[in-house]
Design a protein around this motif. Structure first.
Motif, PDB file in Angstrom:
ATOM      1  N   PHE A  29       0.804  -1.221   0.000  1.00 11.75           N
ATOM      2  CA  PHE A  29       0.000   0.000   0.000  1.00 11.75           C
ATOM      3  C   PHE A  29       0.836   1.269   0.000  1.00 11.75           C
ATOM      4  O   PHE A  29       0.292   2.367  -0.074  1.00 11.75           O
ATOM      5  N   GLY A  30       2.157   1.121   0.093  1.00 12.22           N
ATOM      6  CA  GLY A  30       3.026   2.293   0.022  1.00 12.22           C
ATOM      7  C   GLY A  30       3.078   3.112   1.295  1.00 12.22           C
ATOM      8  O   GLY A  30       3.383   4.296   1.258  1.00 12.22           O
ATOM      9  N   TRP A  31       2.773   2.480   2.461  1.00 10.06           N
ATOM     10  CA  TRP A  31       2.891   3.200   3.729  1.00 10.06           C
ATOM     11  C   TRP A  31       4.349   3.342   4.095  1.00 10.06           C
ATOM     12  O   TRP A  31       5.200   2.619   3.597  1.00 10.06           O
ATOM     13  N   SER A  32       4.640   4.267   5.016  1.00 17.58           N
ATOM     14  CA  SER A  32       5.996   4.276   5.542  1.00 17.58           C
ATOM     15  C   SER A  32       6.092   3.122   6.540  1.00 17.58           C
ATOM     16  O   SER A  32       5.153   2.829   7.277  1.00 17.58           O
ATOM     17  N   GLN A  72       5.627   3.573  -6.079  1.00 18.65           N
ATOM     18  CA  GLN A  72       5.663   4.216  -4.758  1.00 18.65           C
ATOM     19  C   GLN A  72       5.711   5.732  -4.924  1.00 18.65           C
ATOM     20  O   GLN A  72       6.471   6.235  -5.762  1.00 18.65           O
ATOM     21  N   ALA A  90       7.188   8.269   2.624  1.00 21.38           N
ATOM     22  CA  ALA A  90       6.261   7.495   1.799  1.00 21.38           C
ATOM     23  C   ALA A  90       4.854   8.080   1.894  1.00 21.38           C
ATOM     24  O   ALA A  90       4.344   8.319   2.989  1.00 21.38           O
ATOM     25  N   VAL A  91       4.232   8.345   0.753  1.00 26.85           N
ATOM     26  CA  VAL A  91       2.896   8.921   0.710  1.00 26.85           C
ATOM     27  C   VAL A  91       1.867   7.835   0.437  1.00 26.85           C
ATOM     28  O   VAL A  91       0.791   7.796   1.021  1.00 26.85           O
ATOM     29  N   GLY A  92       2.197   6.927  -0.473  1.00 26.47           N
ATOM     30  CA  GLY A  92       1.273   5.872  -0.882  1.00 26.47           C
ATOM     31  C   GLY A  92       1.701   5.376  -2.236  1.00 26.47           C
ATOM     32  O   GLY A  92       2.839   5.607  -2.653  1.00 26.47           O
ATOM     33  N   LYS A  93       0.786   4.695  -2.921  1.00 28.20           N
ATOM     34  CA  LYS A  93       1.092   4.220  -4.267  1.00 28.20           C
ATOM     35  C   LYS A  93       0.262   5.007  -5.270  1.00 28.20           C
ATOM     36  O   LYS A  93      -0.772   5.577  -4.911  1.00 28.20           O
ATOM     37  N   ASP A 134      -2.402   4.710  -7.200  1.00 30.27           N
ATOM     38  CA  ASP A 134      -3.430   3.678  -7.270  1.00 30.27           C
ATOM     39  C   ASP A 134      -4.227   3.748  -8.560  1.00 30.27           C
ATOM     40  O   ASP A 134      -4.793   2.758  -9.005  1.00 30.27           O
ATOM     41  N   THR A 162      -6.279   3.956  -0.869  1.00 32.17           N
ATOM     42  CA  THR A 162      -6.800   2.625  -1.166  1.00 32.17           C
ATOM     43  C   THR A 162      -8.173   2.666  -1.816  1.00 32.17           C
ATOM     44  O   THR A 162      -8.567   1.733  -2.489  1.00 32.17           O
ATOM     45  N   GLU A 203      -3.185   7.636   8.937  1.00 31.24           N
ATOM     46  CA  GLU A 203      -1.909   7.615   9.647  1.00 31.24           C
ATOM     47  C   GLU A 203      -1.955   8.529  10.879  1.00 31.24           C
ATOM     48  O   GLU A 203      -1.583   8.134  11.977  1.00 31.24           O
TER      49      GLU A 203
END
Lengths: 409, 146
Positions: free
Chosen positions: A302-305, B32, B40-43, B45, B66, B124
């Motif tokens: 999911f690309g989290w840190s 990424q 890291a921000v996310g993908k 999507d 997501t 987060e």
């Protein structure tokens, strides 16, 4: 000197870290039930895990990318998600098996029922993940795991007929009273125990945590190519000890205490203490690896840190997921399912799930876009292709064999 | 102007300063995203393509979170995923859009020229303030010689 020290440490860690509850259960059980007739599977699994780890380590060191980052990128969102869900479910099962293994080791040491230890173990695993630095965590349990050498000493002290053992190992066929499907089913179990996908996910993510670069490749390769085969020798001595002592007596291994019998008989109480320390270190270390591997996989998809090298408050989703994983794994063991049975299912299903992670890594290891001139050599590709067919065959055969043999009964 | 969403495999003119041909499916989707500080921000999507009648579609935004993944997953897995996330998020919540002019590079990872959009950090932040921050030791990094 510094490089030598770090080689020695990494190498010893690889030996001690090779074994987990799956290896302990599978090799003792198979030795007791099938003698040495399945010993050939251990080298097949060890070569496989060396090959797989080397490719994953090289991809990580050169591109800085861990397994599930690449799985998503190369397989796409949908196939990647299906892959993630299947892999995570199986890794969770492995994690539960390791927790059960730690609790069983503590039961051997304390005679307090293992279920009472399970919540304690769950908490300790979480606390170590939360607080202990990555490198110290890996080293501590890897080095303590060297206590498993006691099984090799025990085998030597039992003074077996080495010629007969060798002869048994060279006649790969089920002993009388056992049928072929069951024999093959346990071959898959031994293979899955040696070549476990969670360990490779952990290994490659650990490479990112420790910021490997192309310079670390040689060291990392030495660790893999020397450490894992020596770990495999320990697995072999577990199997041989059971084959020498338990197989002729008709004793089946369905509890961890039976796996210690070769040590108890030849080395007495001191041997037992060392064996319990070894069991504890191997299963606890593997519990940390499997727990982290679940978190790594999901966060990378999911690309989290993620990672232990950032502060937990900067990786809140990752640490919440780890907490949930520890709770879920502990809950699975608390259902009173037999931990040894859980282990058997976990390793067999791990073997079946191997292509999910093996194939993407194999593809990327040949991609010059990621690796430049460090792509697979022709020799690596030939061996890796053979293993690709092998893991696909194992994946296809596992469920039919499991149903046919009623999971090896 | 129409807008469409979906993982088209090829696209032209991927933002200012990048007039070369690039395959969105390969070089953009599922990569990424890192913000200007490397966090890291996310993908990526999904991507948003915009076009006017008779003109070529242009990549108008990267979509992340997501929720944006839902429409790209077909079959039973996709339906389950969409239903599940639909229940978990407030209705009318749209995926986070990142215009391509905020992107510094696309490969190997998508690097942004500014900090992550705040909407990408909602979960987060919530988990941090309600859970992780409250556990003793949450603020300590594990390396750096501690």
């Amino acid at each position: 000197m510094n490089r030598l020290t770090s080689f020695t440490l990494g190498f010893l860690t690889a030996i001690g870290g090779f074994l987990d509850i799956g290896d302990i259960v599978a090799n003792s059980l198979v030795g007791a039930r099938f003698g040495m007739s399945l010993a050939w599977v251990i080298p097949v699994g060890v070569i496989g895990v060396c090959l797989f780890s080397e490719m994953a380590g090289r991809v990580t060191a050169v591109s800085g990318r861990p397994v599930f980052d690449l799985v998503r990128e190369r397989l796409g969102a949908r196939a990647g998600l299906a892959n993630l869900l299947a892999s995570s479910a199986i890794t969770l099962l492995v994690f539960a098996a390791e927790i059960g293994g730690v609790a069983l080791a503590l039961e051997l040491a304390s005679s307090v029922h293992y279920l009472l230890w399970v919540p304690v173990v769950g908490f300790l695993v979480w606390a170590v993940i939360w607080r202990l630095p990555f490198e110290r965590m890996e080293r501590t349990y890897g080095l303590l795991g060297l206590a498993m050498v006691v099984f090799a000493v025990a085998l030597w002290r039992l003074g077996p007929d080495w010629g007969a053992l060798w002869h048994d190992a060279l006649s790969p066929a089920p002993p009388s009273g056992e049928d072929w499907p069951t024999w093959w089913y346990y071959a898959i179990a031994v293979f899955g125990a040696a070549m476990s996908p969670y360990a490779v996910v952990f290994f490659s993510s650990g490479g990112v945590e420790e910021r490997w670069s192309a310079r670390d490749l040689t060291l990392q390769r030495l660790n893999v190519f020397f450490g894992f085969p020596l770990g495999g020798l320990l697995a072999l001595s577990l199997m041989a000890g059971a084959a020498v002592l338990l197989h002729p007596a008709g004793i089946q291994v369905d509890h961890l205490s039976q796996a210690t019998l070769p040590v108890v008989v030849s080395l007495g109480k001191v041997g037992l203490v060392i064996a319990i320390v070894g069991f504890f270190a191997c299963t606890f270390g593997a519990a940390l690896e499997a727990g982290l591997a679940t978190g790594y996989g999901v966060a990378q998809y999911f690309g989290w840190s993620w990672g232990k090298s950032v502060r937990p408050v900067q990786a809140a989703r990752f640490h919440t997921l780890l907490l949930a994983t520890v709770l879920a794994g502990t809950a699975i063991v608390l259902t009173t399912l037999d931990p040894v049975k859980v282990t058997e299912y976990a390793i067999v299903l791990s073997a079946a799930a191997l292509p999910l992670t093996y194939l993407p890594i194999f593809i990327v290891a040949n991609d010059r876009g990621y690796l430049g001139d460090r792509v697979n050599s022709r020799f690596t590709n030939i061996v890796a292709t053979v293993y690709l067919f092998l893991v696909l065959l194992v994946a296809a055969a596992t469920l039919p064999l499991m149903l046919w043999t009623k999971a090896g009964q | 102007m129409n807008t469409g969403r979906g993982g088209d495999d090829t696209g032209h003119g991927a933002g200012p300063g990048l007039p070369r041909v690039m395959r969105l499916g390969f070089a953009v989707l599922d990569r990424q995203i890192l913000d200007v500080d490397g966090v890291a921000v996310g993908k990526v999507d999904d991507v948003e393509l915009s076009w006017e009648e008779g003109r070529r579609p242009v990549l108008s935004a990267l979509l992340t979170d997501t929720g944006a993944l839902g429409p790209r997953l077909s079959g039973r897995l996709g339906r389950t995923w969409r239903t599940l996330l639909g229940r978990l998020r407030p209705s009318g919540d749209l995926p986070v859009r990142i215009p391509p002019d905020q992107v510094h590079t696309f490969t190997p990872a998508t690097r942004l020229t500014r900090p992550a959009p705040p909407q990408t950090r909602v979960v987060e932040d919530w988990l941090r303030t309600h859970l992780i921050e409250r556990i003793p030791g949450g603020g300590h990094a594990d390396s750096d010689g501690q």
